[in-house]
Motif scaffolding. Structure first.
Motif, PDB file in Angstrom:
ATOM      1  N   SER A 121       0.850  -1.190   0.000  1.00  0.00           N
ATOM      2  CA  SER A 121       0.000   0.000   0.000  1.00  0.00           C
ATOM      3  C   SER A 121       0.885   1.238   0.000  1.00  0.00           C
ATOM      4  CB  SER A 121      -0.916   0.001   1.230  1.00  0.00           C
ATOM      5  OG  SER A 121      -1.677   1.193   1.286  1.00  0.00           O
ATOM      6  N   PHE A 122       0.666   2.103  -0.996  1.00  0.00           N
ATOM      7  CA  PHE A 122       1.414   3.348  -1.094  1.00  0.00           C
ATOM      8  C   PHE A 122       0.467   4.526  -0.945  1.00  0.00           C
ATOM      9  CE2 PHE A 122       4.586   0.590  -2.804  1.00  0.00           C
ATOM     10  CZ  PHE A 122       5.802   1.251  -2.638  1.00  0.00           C
ATOM     11  N   LYS A 123       0.944   5.578  -0.311  1.00  0.00           N
ATOM     12  CA  LYS A 123       0.153   6.801  -0.170  1.00  0.00           C
ATOM     13  C   LYS A 123       0.901   7.950  -0.831  1.00  0.00           C
ATOM     14  CE  LYS A 123       1.979   7.960   4.445  1.00  0.00           C
ATOM     15  NZ  LYS A 123       2.865   6.801   4.569  1.00  0.00           N
ATOM     16  N   ASN A 124       0.127   8.922  -1.277  1.00  0.00           N
ATOM     17  CA  ASN A 124       0.704  10.096  -1.925  1.00  0.00           C
ATOM     18  C   ASN A 124       0.572  11.291  -0.984  1.00  0.00           C
ATOM     19  OD1 ASN A 124       1.241  12.370  -3.578  1.00  0.00           O
ATOM     20  ND2 ASN A 124       0.621  11.235  -5.406  1.00  0.00           N
ATOM     21  N   LEU A 146      -3.045   4.264  -8.044  1.00  0.00           N
ATOM     22  CA  LEU A 146      -1.709   4.433  -8.594  1.00  0.00           C
ATOM     23  C   LEU A 146      -1.810   4.557 -10.106  1.00  0.00           C
ATOM     24  CD1 LEU A 146       0.230   1.715  -6.561  1.00  0.00           C
ATOM     25  CD2 LEU A 146       0.162   4.166  -6.116  1.00  0.00           C
ATOM     26  N   ARG A 184      14.541   3.822  -3.807  1.00  0.00           N
ATOM     27  CA  ARG A 184      13.573   4.700  -4.468  1.00  0.00           C
ATOM     28  C   ARG A 184      13.501   4.293  -5.929  1.00  0.00           C
ATOM     29  NH1 ARG A 184      16.370   8.300  -0.960  1.00  0.00           N
ATOM     30  NH2 ARG A 184      14.979   9.189   0.617  1.00  0.00           N
ATOM     31  N   PHE A 206       8.626   6.113  -6.342  1.00  0.00           N
ATOM     32  CA  PHE A 206       8.092   5.254  -5.287  1.00  0.00           C
ATOM     33  C   PHE A 206       9.183   5.101  -4.229  1.00  0.00           C
ATOM     34  CE2 PHE A 206       5.343   4.406  -8.795  1.00  0.00           C
ATOM     35  CZ  PHE A 206       4.126   4.061  -8.238  1.00  0.00           C
ATOM     36  N   PHE A 256      10.359   3.322  -1.124  1.00  0.00           N
ATOM     37  CA  PHE A 256      10.095   2.114  -0.349  1.00  0.00           C
ATOM     38  C   PHE A 256      10.522   2.271   1.108  1.00  0.00           C
ATOM     39  CE2 PHE A 256      10.181   0.579  -4.701  1.00  0.00           C
ATOM     40  CZ  PHE A 256       9.116  -0.302  -4.720  1.00  0.00           C
ATOM     41  N   ASN A 270       6.909   3.857   1.972  1.00  0.00           N
ATOM     42  CA  ASN A 270       5.774   3.500   1.117  1.00  0.00           C
ATOM     43  C   ASN A 270       4.973   4.735   0.692  1.00  0.00           C
ATOM     44  OD1 ASN A 270       6.550   0.849   1.464  1.00  0.00           O
ATOM     45  ND2 ASN A 270       4.464   0.107   1.723  1.00  0.00           N
ATOM     46  N   GLU A 271       5.684   5.704   0.136  1.00  0.00           N
ATOM     47  CA  GLU A 271       5.058   6.892  -0.421  1.00  0.00           C
ATOM     48  C   GLU A 271       5.392   6.974  -1.906  1.00  0.00           C
ATOM     49  OE1 GLU A 271       5.058   9.860   3.480  1.00  0.00           O
ATOM     50  OE2 GLU A 271       6.540  10.151   1.872  1.00  0.00           O
ATOM     51  N   TRP A 272       4.459   7.562  -2.668  1.00  0.00           N
ATOM     52  CA  TRP A 272       4.723   7.753  -4.088  1.00  0.00           C
ATOM     53  C   TRP A 272       4.402   9.192  -4.475  1.00  0.00           C
ATOM     54  CZ3 TRP A 272       1.169   8.462  -8.286  1.00  0.00           C
ATOM     55  CH2 TRP A 272      -0.181   8.477  -7.911  1.00  0.00           C
TER      56      TRP A 272
END
Length: 800
Positions: free
Chosen positions: A296-299, A308, A322, A349, A351, A354-356
């Motif tokens: 799960s990634f959050k912006n 995404l 990254r 992204f 890692f 876990n942010e994009w």
């Protein structure tokens, strides 16, 4: 009056001077969109080579992103050597090699036997002398490649026959030694079936092969993501393993994706499945436990962004945990001047947390930008060494602001000067659509009265692979997929004034008709007031909708029932409302995902309710996602996908005579449009108008084309948008529907990727225009899969 004209001229002169000043100050190289390129990391530079941007380019672009200096550097002008004019590379490989690991070897894409070598110290491209026998291949594309201990391991790939456009897949395994400059033998015992557009990722000394499209025993399929092939570079042996799939964490099959290694986990990103984005844009394979998971990634900069990005034919490069995702085709954004190529963004992204982030080429060069720096050393060094750039950017910002103000003043005065003129609005963003008059625009139905109509706002979802049937003054829309978990088919119609939802009104023994996707629907019955649905799921079930009573039934069918399960994307034509002609289609094996294509020819009598078998002598090869159009008793079959993922030529048209039951093949002339599948077709005064479609997940160059059925000559009509004259291209859609009403073609839904509902209205001549509406068919309140964002709620009307 003379003062006003002089004032305008002075403003224009000042604008030109400022524009030239801005151009000189901001003259740094910024790369443009592309796909099928490569990205290779050497030190603190990421080298980008080749790729295709739908323009006519004879040579390959070469440039790099300097992560320390935070700059884009174009290498094209400094490249020298015997291979400096390296032809365009597309679907090739590029890997690090050489004794000092400072060379990039470029293999494949066009002539596989030609190996190019780029010296990153001197920017010199050469053709190294390779003493061994070259592999016997021509233009091998979309192989996978891995570089390990001075050797490049290549597997698979597709070789396209330029004359026929047929792509042959291979399971060849080549090893190129970048130190000794020779080819080495490798094992194929236990290797995967022939495939391409897959990924290869090195973990320690093991290479993991994931995804792609393959051919096995003459069947073309997308490999399961749980079936992983591994190759040991030490023992030269292959093995296959089964990856476990945690509940709810099953990544969808795909091709054209990317893969990087993040601390023992292979991260795959993007790709497409049958021209659609997979449900999960990103997934992680733990190489220790062989278990898939969906991270799960959050912006942080756009916290409300639900999904995404979905990209294909892009690149992903890992730097300090990254991942930089660059270029490729982004199917959920508007096309900006490139036909089918529409991604100008970059994605980072991180890692670590876990942010994009969504970023752009120029922001990657700004040391003060609020995005993670790919190279940790660039944080301090980059800022200190780029201080003049910050000052220049500030000056540039002021200049741009001044230019913007002057442009605003200039056009405001011009507008006031010609205020009495009447014209179309360039933008509809300021119009209130709670109530508007149909007399403000040309109507879809020429007999429609001028009236005021109140629209209530509801939230609805788009769909694709649905059907649209015209009965009287109503266009019935049935089924389609919106990527939700809907189990029943939506049914509604548009009557030229309002949208009417029939779901709550449908009755009968089969009112809960299962979701129809890729089915057919046609008029029939003694009074021409019935709609018959065939295919999509169980082919042997024929549903009948009575448009007078809104009742759905399963009529009793006489004669032999065709043998098919979930036959999808057939073509269908009804003739005189009595006979219902169906041809070909694809049947999906739900267990393996393999699609079997057929050239069955079925005829259904809607009066006597029985099946017949049509002639197959000289019929087309098995295909699906094509169109069938009736013109004077002759059915014309155009486009689609045949066996081995081969797209049918648009110059080879098959015709079926409904009177004589005879097939014939005709060769067309004129401006032949690109191959495609998932397009639409309508008959406009003996001209077949095709619209939209996709070719290997990309939009064709010509969104619209016309075939004259008398001369069998293709032409490309020109359409303009009177309310948005600066709109450069027509919309690119696939799996939509097109319905002709009084020489106006209504294009509805399908896959495009925009957000609001647009109802373009035509004017006189070849035109289309846009207007927003607050009504969205198919109301839904539940949440949907991320893939619903790829669909369009737009409806387009074109006046032929």
């Amino acid at each position: 009056m003379g003062y006003k004209i002089l004032n305008h001229h002075l403003i224009l002169i000042l604008l030109i001077q400022l524009f030239l000043w801005v151009t000189i100050i901001n003259g740094q190289f910024i790369p443009g969109p592309r796909l099928g390129h490569t990205a290779t990391l050497i030190g603190d530079k990421i080298y980008f080579i080749g790729g295709y941007n739908f323009s006519i380019i004879k040579e390959s672009d070469i440039f790099y992103y300097d992560g320390k200096q935070l700059a884009w550097v174009e290498v094209n002008n400094t490249v020298n050597g015997q291979g400096a004019d390296m032809p365009l590379k597309f679907g090739h490989t590029a890997n690090v090699g050489g004794p000092k690991q400072d060379l990039i070897f470029i293999i494949g894409g066009d002539r596989f036997s030609t190996v190019y070598q780029l010296d990153t110290k001197t920017n010199k491209i050469t053709l190294p002398t390779i003493p061994e026998v070259f592999p016997n291949r021509d233009n091998l594309r979309f192989m996978s490649s891995v570089s390990y201990e001075g050797k490049i391991y290549l597997f698979g790939g597709g070789e396209m026959d330029i004359k026929t456009d047929i792509t042959t897949l291979y399971s060849n395994h080549y090893i190129f030694n970048t130190i000794n400059l020779n080819w080495e033998d490798s094992s194929l015992v236990g290797a995967p079936p022939p495939r391409y557009k897959h990924t290869a990722t090195l973990v320690n000394e093991i290479i993991y092969y994931i995804g792609g499209i393959q051919i096995n025993n003459s069947y073309v399929s997308y490999p399961l993501m749980s079936d992983i092939f591994r190759y040991s570079t030490k023992s030269n042996t292959w093995s296959s393993v089964v990856a476990t799939l945690a509940p709810g964490n099953t990544p969808g099959r795909r091709l054209g994706h990317s893969a990087v290694l993040v601390e023992g986990k292979i991260c795959i990103f993007g790709g497409s499945f049958n021209d659609l984005s997979p449900t999960e844009s990103i997934a992680m394979l733990d190489t220790s436990t062989l278990e898939w998971s969906i991270p799960s990634f959050k912006n942080p900069r756009r916290p409300n962004m639900p999904t995404l990005p979905n990209l294909i034919y892009h690149t992903a490069t890992l730097v300090d945990k990254r991942m930089l995702v660059a270029f490729g085709n982004y199917t959920e954004n508007k096309a900006n001047g490139y036909k089918g190529l529409n991604n100008k963004d970059f994605y980072i992204f991180d890692f670590n947390n876990n942010e994009w982030y969504i970023t752009a080429a120029d922001e990657l060069t700004n040391p003060s930008s609020n995005i993670p720096k790919l190279f940790s050393s660039s944080t301090s060094a980059g800022i200190s060494s780029n201080r003049p750039a910050i000052i220049g950017s500030s000056v540039l910002g002021v200049l741009v602001l001044i230019v913007g103000i002057l442009i605003f003043v200039y056009y405001r005065r011009k507008k006031n000067q010609s205020k009495g003129d009447v014209g179309y609005l360039a933008d509809d963003s300021n119009i209130s659509y709670d109530k508007f008059s149909f007399s403000q625009r040309p109507t879809l139905y020429s007999s429609q009265p001028s009236m005021q109509c109140q629209f209530t706002y509801q939230q609805f979802t788009p769909e694709q692979c649905h059907t649209a049937i015209l009965i009287g003054d109503k266009i019935y829309f049935i089924g389609g997929s919106d990527f939700s978990l809907t189990e029943e088919s939506g049914i509604f119609y548009y009557n030229g004034i309002a949208w009417v939802d029939l779901n709550n009104q449908v009755s009968g023994q089969d009112a809960d008709m299962l979701l129809r996707f890729g089915h057919t629907a046609n008029i029939g019955g003694p009074k021409q007031d019935l709609i018959f649905f065939i295919g999509g799921e169980q082919f042997l079930k024929v549903y009948q909708l009575d448009t007078k009573t809104n009742k759905i039934t399963l009529p009793v069918i006489l004669g032999a029932i065709p043998n098919g399960d979930n036959l999808i994307s057939m073509s269908s034509v009804f003739y005189e409302g009595i006979i219902y002609y169906l041809f070909s289609g694809g049947e999906i094996d739900n267990k393996t995902g393999i699609i079997n294509l057929y050239n069955n020819h079925y005829i259904f009598d809607t009066i006597n309710l029985n099946w017949k078998v049509g002639g197959l002598i000289n019929a087309p090869p098995p295909r699906y996602k094509h169109t069938a159009t009736l013109a004077n008793g002759i059915i014309y079959y155009i486009g689609g996908v045949q066996m081995n993922n081969f797209y049918a030529s648009m110059s080879n048209i098959y015709r079926y005579n409904t009177i004589s039951n005879i097939w014939s093949l005709e060769v067309t002339t004129g401006n032949t449009p690109d191959r495609r599948a998932g397009h639409s077709a309508v008959l406009v005064e003996n001209n077949i108008c095709i619209f939209g479609g996709a070719f290997f997940g990309l939009s064709p160059k010509e969104s619209i084309a016309m075939l004259n059925t008398s001369t069998l000559e293709w032409s490309i009509p020109h359409f303009n948008n009177p309310r948005r004259p600066n709109m450069p291209t027509l919309p690119n859609l696939f799996y939509h529907t097109a319905t002709l009403v009084d020489k106006r073609m209504l294009v509805a839904f399908g896959n495009l990727g925009q957000e609001d509902f647009i109802l373009p209205i035509p004017s006189n001549g070849d035109k289309f225009s846009n207007r927003s509406s607050n009504y969205h068919p198919r109301s839904e309140t539940n949440s949907h899969s991320q893939r619903s964002e790829a669909l369009t709620q737009h409806v387009y009307t074109m006046l032929m």
